[in-house]
Structure formats: structure tokens, C-alpha cells
Design an enzyme around this catalytic site. Structure first.
Site, short mmCIF file in Angstrom:
data_model
loop_
_atom_site.label_atom_id
_atom_site.label_comp_id
_atom_site.label_asym_id
_atom_site.label_seq_id
_atom_site.Cartn_x
_atom_site.Cartn_y
_atom_site.Cartn_z
N GLY A 1 -56.02 -90.72 94.65
CA GLY A 1 -56.82 -90.86 93.42
C GLY A 1 -56.11 -91.73 92.41
NE ARG B 1 -59.41 -89.73 97.84
CZ ARG B 1 -58.55 -89.12 97.03
NH1 ARG B 1 -57.38 -88.74 97.45
NH2 ARG B 1 -58.86 -88.89 95.77
CG ASP C 1 -50.23 -83.29 97.65
OD1 ASP C 1 -51.18 -84.09 97.58
OD2 ASP C 1 -50.37 -82.06 97.62
CB THR D 1 -51.68 -87.25 91.02
OG1 THR D 1 -52.73 -86.28 90.98
CG2 THR D 1 -50.36 -86.49 91.02
CG ASP E 1 -54.95 -82.97 90.09
OD1 ASP E 1 -55.77 -83.03 89.16
OD2 ASP E 1 -55.26 -83.16 91.29
CG ASP F 1 -51.02 -81.63 92.38
OD1 ASP F 1 -50.59 -82.76 92.07
OD2 ASP F 1 -51.93 -81.48 93.21
NE ARG G 1 -61.75 -80.05 94.86
CZ ARG G 1 -61.86 -81.36 94.72
NH1 ARG G 1 -60.81 -82.13 94.86
NH2 ARG G 1 -63.02 -81.91 94.45
#
Ligand code: ATP
Length: 328
Positions: free
Chosen positions: A15, A76, A107, A130, A132, A134, A176
Site C-alpha cells: 500500500g 501487489r 511486512d 505503511t 498502519d 504495525d 486490520r
């Protein structure tokens, strides 16, 4: 990694995130500074497989520091998940005379990079890009701070409507598997409740908290919900449940979606991306591979790609308490 590196390739994958361009710019300019050639790879790993390369000079990255998205595009690539795809990618890098690769992504991108290192002993350094946040091994990922600011700005606008009409708003934000965006924007925008994947507060506590808010004189409420919250209902089901059981609430749902990824990067993200771009080039010149560069306690840090992927970036428990206290 015995031969000196003469050419570095850089790609963005997964992303897109605001600040990726600032990272590309820093990589290209650090290469120029250290007198190494730099090639940009378009469309992430798919571009590696197709040999979609462009020589990058310092001037190629003029006027991009302020732009969201990624000038190298992202993709992707299913083909990169196959051995044949990765062999093609390796052959293209060899043909181009590339001695090392910098991968900017999340990741999944790092998982692909690790496989590539193991199969071809090819030097790779990762940069966390990213929204997120994360990823283990850095306090912030590139794009996260911008996303927080975007979300807070939108919730502020929604609050105007919520308070004018005495409404209860459920606002779904990205995340998510990680609640960083929800928790921080929830505190920053003054939400009544924040639902994150790391903590299941349960429907009962949610309802109780909304009722108590009313009793204390709150006429409108904002509930920020992570995509992956663990209550077991999506944001629409949550709104339906509250609506059916408490008909006096005037409820609305807002799903913020992809707008959270876009926009001009914040100053914080531009500086972070600039630091990490330079650090990634210097790490490769130091003959290190298989690591991700990050910033921890305001110092540039390095962590093995394996740990960056596998270990959990924990949310700060203190923030949960702050959220609870400040939403009284
Ligand atoms: P974001 O967190 O924003 O989604 P990401 O880097 O996790 O970013 P992914 O789509 O999961 O995004 O991964 C990016 C690319 O990395 C994939 O399209 C694929 O080409 C490659 N990749 C992911 N997982 C693997 C894997 N197990 N083996 C080889 N390549 C992989």
C-alpha cells in the site's frame, strides 16, 4: 557482500503511504552524495520482474518531497511470490549491474525481501512505509503521522454535525491488525470510545459507556472503530445493534476508507523518510543486509527484517488509560 556497491535500486511496494516520495528522494540523493548510481524500479516487485527500471539522478526527485503516493508506483505482485518470478527479478538486477536493493513497504514487502536474500544472497535493506504503524523496530512508520492528522481533521468535521444534531457517530478507520490509528486519533479527536483489535471491550461496556455519557449530559458521541476491532461486529452491525436496542439514539456511520492514505505528507513524515532514506544507503555501504532501518527514541535504529515482521509492535498501554480518563 564483498564487492563494493556501485549501483543501488529502490522500489516501493504494498500500500502507498504519504512520505514514500521523501524516502525515495533521500535514497537517490544519498546515492549521489556517496557517488553511487541509483535506479528506480517502477511498480514494486512486479517492476523488478519486468525490468521496469529508470536511472535516477538528484534532479529526478525535485519537487516530490511534498507529494503523497509514490512516484515509483506500487503494486501487489503475485508473481514475486513464486520462485520463477524471483529468479526473473534477480536476473534483471544482475543485468542492470545493481549491487543492492532498498525496499520501502510493509511486512509483506519485507517477507518477499527476506526470501530474496536467502535465495540469492542479494543485499537488501528495508524502510518501513505503511500508514498502519504495525511494524516492529521503529516508533513510527512512514505515512502514519500524516494519516493521523488526516483522520483527526475529518473527525473534527464530523463532530460539528454530531453536536449540531445530537448524534452518535461510529467512525471506522484503517487498522486490520493494529489499533494505532484508532487509539491515537480517538484521543486526539476526543472520542467517547475507541475500539481496537488489541483489546475487546465487549458490547456491554460500550453500551454502558454510551449510556453513562448521556447521563452526564453528553448530547453527542463519537466512537472510533478500527477495521479489525474484536467486538465481533463490523461498524454497520454495531450501529444496527445500538439502534435496535436503544432507539432514542440518532446514529450515523462513517467509513473513512482510502482517503486516509492520501495527501501531502506531514513535516514529521518528511523528516522521518529523509532520515531513513539516508540511513538505508549508509547501512548498505556499511556492508549490512537483511535489516530494516527505523527511528527509536529519536535515534536511527536497525532491526533484522525477520524480527520486524514477526515481532509485535505493541500499543502503548498508557494511552488506553489516557483515553479512558479523558473521555469521562
Ligand atoms: P501494507 O502494509 O501497506 O499492505 P505490505 O508490504 O504488507 O504493505 P503486501 O501486499 O502484503 O503489502 O506485500 C507487498 C508485496 O510483497 C506483494 O505484492 C508481494 O509481491 C510481496 N510479498 C508479500 N508476501 C510475500 C511472500 N510470502 N513471498 C514473496 N513475496 C511476498
Amino acid at each position: 557482500m564483498n564487492q563494493p556497491i556501485k549501483k543501488i535500486a529502490v522500489l516501493t511496494s504494498g500500500g502507498d503511504a504519504p512520505g514514500m516520495n521523501a524516502a525515495i528522494r533521500a535514497v537517490v540523493r544519498a546515492c549521489t552524495y556517496y557517488r553511487i548510481d541509483c535506479v528506480g524500479v517502477y511498480r514494486g516487485y512486479q517492476g523488478l520482474i519486468e525490468g521496469d527500471f529508470e536511472q535516477m539522478s538528484a534532479r529526478h526527485v525535485s519537487n516530490v518531497i511534498n507529494r503523497g503516493g509514490t512516484i515509483l508506483k506500487s503494486a501487489r505482485s503475485l508473481e514475486f511470490k513464486t520462485k520463477e518470478g524471483r529468479v526473473k527479478a534477480y536476473e534483471n538486477l544482475k543485468k542492470e549491474g545493481v549491487g543492492a536493493l532498498i525496499i520501502i513497504g510493509g511486512d509483506g514487502t519485507f517477507t518477499g525481501g527476506l526470501k530474496f536474500i536467502k535465495e540469492f544472497d542479494f543485499p537488501i535493506v528495508g524502510i518501513p512505509g505503511t500508514i498502519d504503524n504495525d511494524i516492529y523496530g521503529t516508533d513510527n512508520t512512514i505515512g502514519y503521522d500524516t494519516a493521523l492528522n488526516t483522520v483527526v481533521e475529518v473527525i473534527d468535521k464530523i463532530r460539528d454535525t454530531a453536536s449540531s444534531h445530537n448524534r452518535l457517530f461510529f467512525i471506522e478507520v484503517m487498522g486490520r491488525d493494529a489499533g494505532f490509528i484508532a487509539l491515537n486519533t480517538g484521543i486526539g479527536a476526543g472520542a467517547e470510545e475507541i475500539l481496537i483489535p488489541e483489546e475487546n471491550i465487549g458490547l456491554e461496556k460500550l453500551v454502558d459507556s454510551l449510556k453513562k455519557g448521556r447521563e452526564k449530559g453528553k448530547t453527542s458521541s463519537i466512537v472510533v472503530v478500527s477495521e479489525g476491532d474484536k467486538i465481533g461486529k463490523n461498524v454497520f452491525e454495531l450501529a444496527d445493534y445500538i439502534g435496535e436496542n436503544y432507539p432514542d439514539y440518532d446514529i450515523r456511520v462513517s467509513v473513512l476508507g482510502h482517503m486516509q492514505r492520501g495527501g501531502s505528507p506531514s513535516c514529521y513524515d518528511r523528516v522521518l523518510a529523509s532520515r531513513l532514506g539516508v540511513a538505508a544507503v549508509e547501512t548498505l555501504l556499511d556492508k549490512k543486509s537483511g535489516v530494516m532501518v527505523g527511528v527509536t527514541n529519536n535515534e536511527v535504529s536497525k532491526v533484522g527484517l525477520e524480527n520486524a515482521i514477526k515481532m509485535n509492535h505493541e500499543i502503548n498501554k498508557e494511552l488506553l488509560k489516557v483515553a479512558e480518563i479523558t473521555s469521562i
